[in-house]
Design an enzyme around this catalytic site. Structure first.
Site, mmCIF file in Angstrom:
data_model
loop_
_atom_site.group_PDB
_atom_site.id
_atom_site.type_symbol
_atom_site.label_atom_id
_atom_site.label_comp_id
_atom_site.label_asym_id
_atom_site.label_seq_id
_atom_site.Cartn_x
_atom_site.Cartn_y
_atom_site.Cartn_z
ATOM 1 N N SER A 122 0.049 -0.731 -11.818
ATOM 2 C CA SER A 122 0.564 -1.912 -12.968
ATOM 3 C C SER A 122 -0.484 -2.032 -13.850
ATOM 4 O O SER A 122 -1.662 -2.114 -13.829
ATOM 5 C CB SER A 122 0.543 -3.060 -11.869
ATOM 6 O OG SER A 122 1.369 -2.943 -10.827
ATOM 7 N N HIS B 15 5.500 -1.471 -15.703
ATOM 8 C CA HIS B 15 5.552 -0.058 -15.058
ATOM 9 C C HIS B 15 6.850 0.806 -16.189
ATOM 10 O O HIS B 15 7.433 0.079 -16.346
ATOM 11 C CB HIS B 15 6.217 -0.016 -13.758
ATOM 12 C CG HIS B 15 5.260 -0.299 -12.690
ATOM 13 N ND1 HIS B 15 4.468 0.433 -12.144
ATOM 14 C CD2 HIS B 15 4.859 -1.538 -12.441
ATOM 15 C CE1 HIS B 15 3.482 0.003 -11.119
ATOM 16 N NE2 HIS B 15 3.908 -1.570 -11.341
ATOM 17 N N HIS C 140 7.845 0.436 -5.269
ATOM 18 C CA HIS C 140 6.990 -0.042 -4.624
ATOM 19 C C HIS C 140 8.230 -0.804 -3.229
ATOM 20 O O HIS C 140 9.295 -0.817 -3.545
ATOM 21 C CB HIS C 140 6.608 -1.555 -5.166
ATOM 22 C CG HIS C 140 5.738 -1.537 -6.186
ATOM 23 N ND1 HIS C 140 5.834 -1.058 -7.312
ATOM 24 C CD2 HIS C 140 4.063 -1.151 -6.039
ATOM 25 C CE1 HIS C 140 4.908 -1.046 -8.125
ATOM 26 N NE2 HIS C 140 3.626 -0.871 -7.450
ATOM 27 N N TYR D 40 7.965 -3.546 -2.086
ATOM 28 C CA TYR D 40 8.620 -5.045 -2.343
ATOM 29 C C TYR D 40 9.716 -4.970 -3.323
ATOM 30 O O TYR D 40 10.388 -6.000 -3.351
ATOM 31 C CB TYR D 40 7.354 -5.730 -2.666
ATOM 32 C CG TYR D 40 6.835 -5.390 -4.092
ATOM 33 C CD1 TYR D 40 7.691 -5.511 -5.360
ATOM 34 C CD2 TYR D 40 5.662 -4.843 -4.196
ATOM 35 C CE1 TYR D 40 7.032 -5.077 -6.472
ATOM 36 C CE2 TYR D 40 5.165 -4.732 -5.365
ATOM 37 C CZ TYR D 40 5.662 -4.609 -6.548
ATOM 38 O OH TYR D 40 5.260 -4.392 -7.742
ATOM 39 N N GLU D 41 10.131 -3.913 -3.949
ATOM 40 C CA GLU D 41 11.272 -3.990 -4.703
ATOM 41 C C GLU D 41 12.499 -3.688 -3.873
ATOM 42 O O GLU D 41 13.803 -3.678 -4.375
ATOM 43 C CB GLU D 41 11.272 -2.848 -5.779
ATOM 44 C CG GLU D 41 10.087 -3.047 -6.892
ATOM 45 C CD GLU D 41 9.824 -1.790 -7.718
ATOM 46 O OE1 GLU D 41 10.631 -1.668 -8.807
ATOM 47 O OE2 GLU D 41 8.949 -1.110 -7.465
ATOM 48 N N ALA E 76 -3.598 -1.541 -9.365
ATOM 49 C CA ALA E 76 -4.241 -2.932 -9.427
ATOM 50 C C ALA E 76 -4.339 -3.460 -7.914
ATOM 51 O O ALA E 76 -3.505 -3.322 -6.887
ATOM 52 C CB ALA E 76 -3.193 -3.574 -10.150
ATOM 53 N N MET F 240 -0.436 -3.712 -2.913
ATOM 54 C CA MET F 240 0.728 -3.480 -2.419
ATOM 55 C C MET F 240 1.265 -2.055 -2.513
ATOM 56 O O MET F 240 2.733 -1.860 -2.766
ATOM 57 C CB MET F 240 1.750 -4.482 -3.180
ATOM 58 C CG MET F 240 1.530 -5.765 -3.056
ATOM 59 S SD MET F 240 2.375 -7.164 -3.754
ATOM 60 C CE MET F 240 1.384 -8.667 -4.138
ATOM 61 N N SER F 241 0.459 -1.067 -2.721
ATOM 62 C CA SER F 241 0.942 0.250 -2.894
ATOM 63 C C SER F 241 0.100 1.343 -2.438
ATOM 64 O O SER F 241 -0.362 0.909 -1.346
ATOM 65 C CB SER F 241 1.239 0.778 -4.550
ATOM 66 O OG SER F 241 -0.067 0.673 -5.062
ATOM 67 N N ASN G 69 -7.881 -8.985 -10.227
ATOM 68 C CA ASN G 69 -8.125 -10.432 -9.863
ATOM 69 C C ASN G 69 -8.964 -10.546 -8.644
ATOM 70 O O ASN G 69 -9.023 -9.387 -7.696
ATOM 71 C CB ASN G 69 -6.987 -11.368 -9.576
ATOM 72 C CG ASN G 69 -5.814 -10.507 -8.755
ATOM 73 O OD1 ASN G 69 -5.296 -9.563 -8.802
ATOM 74 N ND2 ASN G 69 -5.865 -10.931 -7.487
ATOM 75 N N HIS H 73 0.764 -12.586 -11.825
ATOM 76 C CA HIS H 73 1.019 -11.312 -12.130
ATOM 77 C C HIS H 73 0.567 -11.100 -13.645
ATOM 78 O O HIS H 73 -0.097 -9.975 -13.978
ATOM 79 C CB HIS H 73 2.275 -10.959 -12.221
ATOM 80 C CG HIS H 73 2.731 -9.501 -12.330
ATOM 81 N ND1 HIS H 73 2.162 -8.368 -11.755
ATOM 82 C CD2 HIS H 73 3.392 -8.994 -13.326
ATOM 83 C CE1 HIS H 73 2.672 -7.439 -12.072
ATOM 84 N NE2 HIS H 73 3.575 -7.651 -13.126
HETATM 85 N N1 HPA Z 1 -2.992 -9.061 -3.739
HETATM 86 C C1 HPA Z 1 -2.220 -8.018 -3.533
HETATM 87 N N2 HPA Z 1 -1.865 -7.206 -4.403
HETATM 88 C C2 HPA Z 1 -2.547 -6.977 -5.614
HETATM 89 C C3 HPA Z 1 -3.346 -8.137 -6.070
HETATM 90 C C4 HPA Z 1 -3.832 -9.094 -4.953
HETATM 91 O O1 HPA Z 1 -4.317 -10.007 -5.087
HETATM 92 N N3 HPA Z 1 -3.587 -8.054 -7.272
HETATM 93 C C5 HPA Z 1 -3.296 -6.755 -7.638
HETATM 94 N N4 HPA Z 1 -2.336 -6.382 -6.973
#
Ligand code: HPA
Length: 269
Positions: free
Chosen positions: A25, A56, A78, A80-81, A108, A206-207, A230, A242
């Site tokens: 990302s 993406h 992903h 989650y998609e 990320a 998440m990947s 973050n 995001h």
């Molecule tokens: N948590 C999960 N996935 C992420 C985060 C997070 O804080 N930041 C970027 N991808």
């Protein structure tokens, strides 16, 4: 299915990459470094899931980084998609099919370890799979790899040592840590982050983990780099957006590009 994708890609380019790179990302800038490039939108490749996530690009780029032939996935699918384990790992299978024997994954991630800072890069030393599934569930294709693949060095030690050397040479600060993979798409709760810290995770995302499992199964050498976009939930008195994730990606792009440019040619097969 991957056979058809393989033939399709090989029909578009004579470049035969030995190394694959996945850009996470907001981290797509590296693709601009390639010359003699062929861009193939995922939507055109037979069987390839095309990502819907913001940030993406969704294409496979095959080209040259200097003398080195590389295949770059700008964007990934992903879980989650709504994609399944087979779909999120499809790209790695196809890249293996066209000859890649090394994979570099970027992503990320949220920083859990309190010594990390937003914008920092973390070399992934190991992972914890909390996504509730495994891409190798089901009949095993013995021609690709063993039923019960070893994961005791899922992220190549040699590659990590090389990455650390390159980072020192370029004066790029580089931490090392354990990546915990969550299903998403909701970010974690502060309690979940305390739990992840307690079980030994340094970053969360998440990947990557399904892709790394499949790559290891097929005997590929793996390197993983997280960009701390973050600090994870509950660490700072602020919410996670995001947009922050994408903004940080843009902040570190030049550093990450410089790092990958120097690093990829140094990763031996
Ligand atoms: N948590 C999960 N996935 C992420 C985060 C997070 O804080 N930041 C970027 N991808």
């Amino acid at each position: 299915m991957t056979e058809e994708a393989k033939r399709f890609i090989q029909g578009h380019t004579d470049v035969r990459p030995a190394i694959g790179l996945v850009l996470g990302s907001g981290l797509g800038a590296f693709a601009d470094e390639l010359t003699a490039r062929t861009d193939i939108p995922y939507a055109e490749i037979p069987g390839w899931p095309h990502s819907t996530a913001v940030g993406h690009a969704g294409k496979l780029i095959i080209g040259k980084l200097g003398e080195l032939d590389v295949a770059v996935m700008a964007g990934r699918a992903h879980l989650y998609e709504g994609y399944g384990m087979q779909q999120v790992t499809y790209g790695v299978r196809v890249l293996h099919g066209i000859g890649a024997r090394s994979m570099v994954f970027t992503n990320a991630a949220g920083g859990i370890n309190l010594t990390l800072e937003r914008g920092g890069l973390v070399l992934i030393s190991d992972h914890i799979n909390l996504q509730g599934g495994n891409p190798l569930v089901g009949p095993n294709d013995e021609s690709l790899g063993p039923r019960f693949p070893d994961m005791s060095e899922a992220y190549s030690r040699v590659y990590r040592d090389t990455a650390k050397r390159v980072a020192v040479e370029l004066c790029i600060p580089l931490s090392e840590g354990v990546y915990a993979a969550m299903l998403g798409p909701s970010y974690e709760t502060p309690a979940e982050i305390r739990y992840l810290r307690a079980i030994g995770a340094d970053v969360v995302g998440m990947s990557t983990v399904p892709e790394v499992i499949v790559a290891n199964h097929m005997g590929m050498k793996v390197l993983g780099i997280s960009c701390v976009t973050n600090m994870a939930a509950g660490i700072l008195p602020q919410r996670i957006h995001h947009e922050e994730v994408l903004e940080t990606g843009a902040m570190v792009r030049d550093t990450l590009v410089k790092f990958l440019k120097a690093l990829l040619p140094r990763l031996e097969a």
